[in-house]
Design a protein around this motif. Structure first.
Motif, PDB file in Angstrom:
ATOM      1  N   LYS A  93      34.227   9.123  77.346  1.00  0.00           N
ATOM      2  CA  LYS A  93      35.400   8.278  77.184  1.00  0.00           C
ATOM      3  C   LYS A  93      36.607   9.209  77.195  1.00  0.00           C
ATOM      4  O   LYS A  93      36.621  10.215  76.493  1.00  0.00           O
ATOM      5  CB  LYS A  93      35.353   7.594  75.817  1.00  0.00           C
ATOM      6  N   VAL A 132      30.257  19.702  79.015  1.00  0.00           N
ATOM      7  CA  VAL A 132      29.899  19.655  77.601  1.00  0.00           C
ATOM      8  C   VAL A 132      28.992  20.843  77.312  1.00  0.00           C
ATOM      9  O   VAL A 132      28.002  21.044  78.017  1.00  0.00           O
ATOM     10  CB  VAL A 132      29.118  18.358  77.280  1.00  0.00           C
ATOM     11  N   VAL A 134      28.954   5.644  81.046  1.00  0.00           N
ATOM     12  CA  VAL A 134      28.436   6.419  79.910  1.00  0.00           C
ATOM     13  C   VAL A 134      27.028   5.942  79.561  1.00  0.00           C
ATOM     14  O   VAL A 134      26.150   6.735  79.205  1.00  0.00           O
ATOM     15  CB  VAL A 134      29.362   6.269  78.680  1.00  0.00           C
ATOM     16  N   LEU A 135      26.812   4.635  79.734  1.00  0.00           N
ATOM     17  CA  LEU A 135      25.504   4.020  79.432  1.00  0.00           C
ATOM     18  C   LEU A 135      24.410   4.522  80.352  1.00  0.00           C
ATOM     19  O   LEU A 135      23.246   4.616  79.961  1.00  0.00           O
ATOM     20  CB  LEU A 135      25.629   2.491  79.556  1.00  0.00           C
ATOM     21  N   VAL A 136      24.766   4.839  81.613  1.00  0.00           N
ATOM     22  CA  VAL A 136      23.718   5.136  82.591  1.00  0.00           C
ATOM     23  C   VAL A 136      23.598   6.599  83.015  1.00  0.00           C
ATOM     24  O   VAL A 136      22.595   6.975  83.620  1.00  0.00           O
ATOM     25  CB  VAL A 136      23.872   4.266  83.866  1.00  0.00           C
ATOM     26  N   CYS A 137      24.589   7.437  82.748  1.00  0.00           N
ATOM     27  CA  CYS A 137      24.481   8.814  83.242  1.00  0.00           C
ATOM     28  C   CYS A 137      23.398   9.570  82.504  1.00  0.00           C
ATOM     29  O   CYS A 137      23.535   9.805  81.299  1.00  0.00           O
ATOM     30  CB  CYS A 137      25.801   9.560  83.102  1.00  0.00           C
ATOM     31  N   PRO A 138      22.325   9.996  83.165  1.00  0.00           N
ATOM     32  CA  PRO A 138      21.218  10.645  82.457  1.00  0.00           C
ATOM     33  C   PRO A 138      21.561  12.046  81.960  1.00  0.00           C
ATOM     34  O   PRO A 138      20.768  12.661  81.261  1.00  0.00           O
ATOM     35  CB  PRO A 138      20.102  10.705  83.507  1.00  0.00           C
ATOM     36  N   PHE A 139      22.730  12.573  82.327  1.00  0.00           N
ATOM     37  CA  PHE A 139      23.141  13.889  81.867  1.00  0.00           C
ATOM     38  C   PHE A 139      24.200  13.795  80.774  1.00  0.00           C
ATOM     39  O   PHE A 139      24.641  14.821  80.262  1.00  0.00           O
ATOM     40  CB  PHE A 139      23.698  14.710  83.038  1.00  0.00           C
ATOM     41  N   GLY A 140      24.608  12.557  80.478  1.00  0.00           N
ATOM     42  CA  GLY A 140      25.684  12.420  79.500  1.00  0.00           C
ATOM     43  C   GLY A 140      26.943  13.099  79.981  1.00  0.00           C
ATOM     44  O   GLY A 140      27.697  13.657  79.186  1.00  0.00           O
ATOM     45  N   ILE A 173      26.988  21.547  80.511  1.00  0.00           N
ATOM     46  CA  ILE A 173      26.492  20.482  81.386  1.00  0.00           C
ATOM     47  C   ILE A 173      27.636  19.650  81.927  1.00  0.00           C
ATOM     48  O   ILE A 173      28.433  19.120  81.158  1.00  0.00           O
ATOM     49  CB  ILE A 173      25.507  19.599  80.606  1.00  0.00           C
ATOM     50  N   ARG A 228      26.670  16.143  88.008  1.00  0.00           N
ATOM     51  CA  ARG A 228      25.926  16.722  89.127  1.00  0.00           C
ATOM     52  C   ARG A 228      26.446  16.260  90.483  1.00  0.00           C
ATOM     53  O   ARG A 228      25.986  16.746  91.497  1.00  0.00           O
ATOM     54  CB  ARG A 228      24.426  16.344  89.056  1.00  0.00           C
TER      55      ARG A 228
END
Lengths: 510, 146, 419
Positions: B109, B47, B99-105, B58, B61
């Protein structure tokens, strides 16, 4: 468009656009890279119609969009709209007149003279060995391109034990006879400055700060830095002089002889303001003359003031534009104590110059070089200075010819910027350079990654060095010193007798 | 394990990385055929954020301790034998906990809105497509930064 | 160092998290998983898709079929633990077998709350917590037309949607003035309710089922607290869950709402751990021990318990409530606090078109976030709540969504992205 201050009415321009953005819509994937890359807002995505739309009037022909389009869907063309043929009133003249009618101002351009004056490099041809004095293969035999710039003594005194008694003046050692010419910080951004410094360091040569001062982050490249003392004295302080390998007094530049440097206020941000020591956002206008140099004696005073200040350990260069009497001027400069004379021909580039001056003032470097070299030899003082020439040198062939005409080394600037993507759209004064070179806008300046740019510049120098070795080898020469001023290795075609005379070159066939 | 490190000093926000990723994962090597209007596009695995005068590309990781793998409701998000964090499309239930938990977004979907989509580090390539496509060397592959 | 024997009671999120936690530290320690349910570990939330008829039981597997073997775990499935002897360090199974342990993990999950409803015993009344429940409910929908779901929370609404997809007319009865109040605020709840109603669901709030009306023993309707009668063929009880503390007392484990644990999931009983829905463990924002019956929380707690049990405890700052829900095609996510506390700054914005965003700030610290409709990259907000990173910039950037990493200080990015 322009507002008439008296009536408040806008004076509109009805000129057709200069360029057309030609898009193969069938190949367009609506990625909008062209839009995000165009710094002149000439492309936009129309959401409703789902297609890219071009604003031809805004296109300056920099080709950035075309270069980055992933499907090759774009072609930037000159607008097919033409006026009736007129060899005197060309489209260019019509456009200039309209612009002045709109603005009432001085026409400004970037980069060098683009008019079709003769290019004398293209009338000069090089020799090659056949049969006698055999050619040398540079890949197999040692080839000396190492060049020293500085004052040479009239004679050498050597002691019985072989040690040198004569004190030698400071010299610059170049691994190749090429240097990066003055490009001021402000006209270009810090990323480009850093790339030039890195490439010069990697290739064992020098780059020139121009009159923008030296940014603190570049002091680490000191051993390969030539600092300029120009008429505005921007950024000139003791540390600046100490940081240099050599100091260059700028009397003039080829793009605008008789006029001072010009950095439009739009390009003066915080960092440039602090490096140049001028107020933020103000135009940085250098005076035409150096106001403490009104005679050759004044020049001598400044040269020695700089030498005193730096304890005589750095060569001092004087840069002049190629003008009518440059031979006499150069003679004076040599006698004034300069170690190096840099001559900038009328094709020299600039970040901003009045178009009329850029296109009509100055003379070709080929003539200036030949005239200066001949005069200094005639006066028996050629050894007192090194000659460095620049002003639109385009290739290693131009460089070899220049050295044969008498130059010690060559200055490159426009060629270096073209290596970084410059397409000579001449919009430098706007500060919107689409290639991220002639701009200080942080968004645009990021387009130059110094690491990547330094590699390209180093590649350029290495490529030219290899070609120079090939051409020298072809002539049966294995040291650049043997080519210097060796006009017999040149022949000319298509020149008049007078021109042949001034250049000191025989016509091909003779 | 090598990861893609973006450099915000030299990212020019051109989005050619996103395009290269989509082409690489479209099953078609011709960029025009892959991304022709009307043809369904994969979600890019990277993204490009643009804010002020900065831009940054980004992507996942491939963390040593991936929150998405831990939280995944079905076990679809897992670590491949090569150490990459990948989605098993057949097991993904589209709950979007990743999607809820990835701190990098970095998880999106997928284009059909049914299955999670993310960077897979381009298996089968010497270097990820985005890194190669970047015109300004703003993406590098760096050892051991996860 | 002699290999330990770890016994895990349970086979769901926390249990599997613990298995993987133990195995990340030690391949030599022995691990036994004991589960009353006969199934291979399965994704409990997917029983909604099972009920809807979109998946079959075999599709629900949470780990590959060879998981226990590959992890070197002895799995005793379909066998119930009757009692724990904390002193002797052993568990007794229903069939009498005694299994000793060095370390025990209670991952017994939660059980549905059975509210006081007259005549609820008997056919036609279901809970919704397991594969068995889903299968029973699916069977019961044959030949029925109308269902009532008691409880408009996460489980109730998922059950309601699944029943709707099976073609039933569904009414949800919720005690609170709004749906999904544990995970979403009023605005978000209303958007989700509107979507459900638009799809054909009936919603009744501020009400409760108090009695089942039967005819010939079969459910004919339900009576509500306000006296009204809803015709129905079946009733699903989904008013909430409570920790399954059946074994805790016998193990000497201190309980409150759930089994109380420290930040390594250790209970008051030596060598006895608890994780998942059964546990009442540290919560990140309040610092108070809370029961957080959420799948990703259970996974993490299980992992923490596992590494601690195997002798390599890892830092655990506490659990955070976070939810991802898709209801009738509308996506919603939340993390942290749902409602502002005194002193919180609430920034909320809805576009009037099904999209809603909210963040809760306490000073500069992000303590809650919610998104409905547009949920891309929501995890960045979850990460900011977990990190405690100053988020004052949100006061200016809100309601721009997604939140960008570029809005944060460069050091934050450099530390996490490398370079």
């Amino acid at each position: 468009m322009h507002s008439d201050p008296a009536t408040g009415q806008t004076i509109k321009s009805y000129l057709p656009p200069r360029f057309r953005v030609s898009r193969d819509d069938a190949r367009c994937i609506r990625c909008q890279v062209c839009e995000n890359q165009c710094s002149f807002s000439a492309q936009r995505y129309d959401q409703e119609e789902d297609r890219m739309v071009a604003v031809d009037r805004s296109c300056v022909g920099c080709h950035r969009c075309e270069a980055l389009c992933p499907t090759g869907a774009i072609c930037i063309e000159p607008s097919p709209s033409t006026y009736r043929e007129n060899a005197n009133w060309t489209a260019r003249e019509i456009r200039n007149l309209n612009r002045q009618a709109e603005t009432g101002g001085v026409l400004l351009s970037g980069m060098g003279n683009d008019r079709p004056y003769p290019i004398y490099w293209d009338h000069l041809l090089l020799d090659a060995s056949q049969v006698t004095n055999p050619a040398i293969d540079p890949l197999r035999e040692p080839m000396e391109l190492r060049t020293y710039l500085g004052r040479r003594p009239d004679a050498l005194e050597v002691a019985p034990d072989g040690s040198l008694l004569t004190r030698l003046e400071p010299q610059l050692a170049l691994e190749i006879p090429l240097m990066f010419s003055a490009l001021s910080y402000g006209a270009i951004n810090l990323n480009v400055c850093r790339a030039l410094a890195m490439a010069a360091t990697a290739c064992g040569t020098y780059y020139n700060t121009g009159e923008g001062g030296l940014h603190e982050s570049l002091y680490c490249y000191s051993p390969n830095t030539i600092v300029q003392v120009a008429s505005g004295r921007f950024g000139v302080h003791l540390d600046y002089l100490e940081a240099a390998a050599a100091i260059e007094i700028k009397i003039g530049q080829g793009a605008k002889p008789g006029v001072g440097g010009h950095l439009p206020g739009e390009k003066v941000n915080e960092a440039i303001s602090s490096t140049r020591m001028i107020p933020l956002g103000t135009d940085a206008l250098s005076p035409a003359p150096q106001h403490d140099i009104y005679s050759i004696e004044d020049l001598r005073l400044l040269i020695y003031a700089l030498k005193e200040a730096t304890r005589y350990i750095k060569p001092v260069s004087v840069k002049i534009a190629a003008v009518h009497n440059c031979a006499a001027i150069a003679s004076g400069i040599a006698r004034a104590g300069a170690d190096i004379i840099a001559i900038d021909g009328f094709r020299g580039g600039t970040g901003a110059a009045p178009t009329m001056i850029r296109d009509n003032v100055g003379i070709p470097i080929e003539f200036a070089l030949a005239a200066v070299d001949s005069r200094l030899r005639e006066e028996g003082i050629r050894n007192q200075v090194s000659l460095v020439v620049g002003g639109g040198l385009r290739s290693s062939a131009d460089v070899v010819k220049a050295i044969a005409l008498g130059a010690d080394a060559c200055y490159l600037a426009t060629a270096a910027l073209i290596a970084l993507g410059c397409t000579l759209c001449q919009q430098c004064p706007t500060g919107r350079c689409g290639w991220g070179i002639a701009t200080n806008d942080p968004v645009l300046a990021r387009r130059i990654n110094p690491e990547l740019a330094a590699e390209r510049l180093a590649n350029l120098l290495q490529g030219w060095a290899m070609e120079i070795r090939e051409m020298l080898g072809g002539m049966g020469i294995n040291a650049i010193e043997s080519l210097r001023g060796n006009r017999l290795r040149l022949r000319a075609i298509g020149l008049t007798d007078r021109e042949l005379d001034i250049l000191g070159v025989l016509p091909a066939g003779q | 394990m090598p990861t893609i490190v973006p450099n915000e000093e030299y990212c020019i926000g051109c989005r050619l990385c996103e395009i290269a990723c989509m082409v690489e994962h479209s099953g078609c090597s011709d960029v025009f055929k892959a991304l022709r209007p009307g043809r369904p596009r994969p979600c890019p695995g990277t993204v490009v954020e643009v804010e002020g005068d900065r831009a940054l590309s980004i992507s996942c990781r491939h963390c040593d301790h991936p929150p998405c793998v831990l939280a995944c409701l079905t076990g679809a998000m897992h670590r491949s034998p090569e150490g990459r964090v990948v989605v098993d499309r057949k097991r993904c239930a589209g709950c979007w906990t990743c999607v809820l938990v990835c701190p990098f977004g970095a998880v999106a979907k997928g284009p059909d809105r049914k299955v999670a989509s993310k960077c897979d580090f381009c298996p089968g390539r010497d270097r990820p497509a985005c890194v190669e496509a970047c015109p300004n060397r703003a993406l590098r592959v760096v050892e051991g930064t996860a | 160092m002699k290999a330990r024997h770890h016994v895990i009671v349970g086979n769901s999120a926390a249990a599997i998290g613990a298995v993987e936690g133990i195995r990340s530290v030690s391949r030599e320690d022995l691990v036994t998983v004991i589960s009353a349910e006969p199934h291979h570990c399965y994704s409990r939330p997917l029983i909604a898709e099972l009920l809807a008829g979109e998946l079959s039981p075999g599709d629900l597997g949470y780990r590959p079929a060879d998981f226990y073997q590959a992890q070197g775990v002895r799995a005793l499935l379909g066998r119930r633990v009757e009692a724990v002897d904390a002193e002797l360090h052993g568990v007794t199974l229903e069939d009498g077998e005694f299994i000793p342990y060095d370390r025990l993990l209670l991952a017994t999950g939660s059980v549905p709350i059975r509210p006081d409803i007259a005549d609820a015993d008997g056919p036609g009344v279901f809970v919704f917590n397991s594969i068995a429940d889903a299968q029973a409910l699916a069977d019961a929908t044959r030949g029925t037309r109308r269902a009532v779901v008691a409880g408009g929370g996460l489980i109730g609404m998922k059950a309601a949607e699944s029943l709707h997809r099976r073609g039933l007319q569904v009414t949800v009865v919720e005690l609170a003035p709004r749906l999904l109040s544990s995970a979403f605020d009023r605005a978000a709840g209303r958007l989700l309710a509107a979507r459900a109603e638009a799809a054909g669901l009936r919603l009744v709030t501020d009400n409760a089922v108090v009695a089942v009306e039967r005819k010939a023993g079969m459910v004919a309707g339900v009576r509500l607290a306000d006296g009204s009668l809803l015709p129905a063929d079946l009733l699903v009880l989904a008013v909430g869950v409570r920790p399954n503390l059946a074994l805790a007392a016998g193990a000497g484990v201190h309980v409150n709402r759930g089994a109380l644990v420290d930040d390594q999931m250790l209970t008051s009983a030596p060598d006895v751990y608890a994780a998942g829905d059964v546990a009442q463990g540290p919560e990140l924002l309040s610092g108070e021990p809370r029961v957080l019956p959420l799948w990703p929380v259970a996974c993490r707690q299980g992992q923490v318990a596992g590494t601690a049990m195997a002798g390599q405890p890892r830092d655990y700052p506490g659990g955070l409530a976070h939810n991802s829900l898709t209801l009738f095609g509308l996506c919603a996510m939340s993390a942290g606090r749902v409602e502002p506390e005194p002193g919180d700054t609430e920034l909320a914005h809805g576009d009037g078109n099904g999209t809603y965003h909210k963040v809760l700030l306490r000073g500069d610290r992000l303590v809650g976030a919610c998104a409905v409709g547009a949920v891309d990259r929501f995890g960045i907000l979850t990460g900011l709540i977990l990190d405690g990173q100053p988020c004052g910039f949100l006061r200016h950037s809100f309601p721009a969504f997604p939140v960008r990493l570029l809005s944060l200080p460069q050091e934050y990015r450099l530390a996490r992205l490398g370079g």
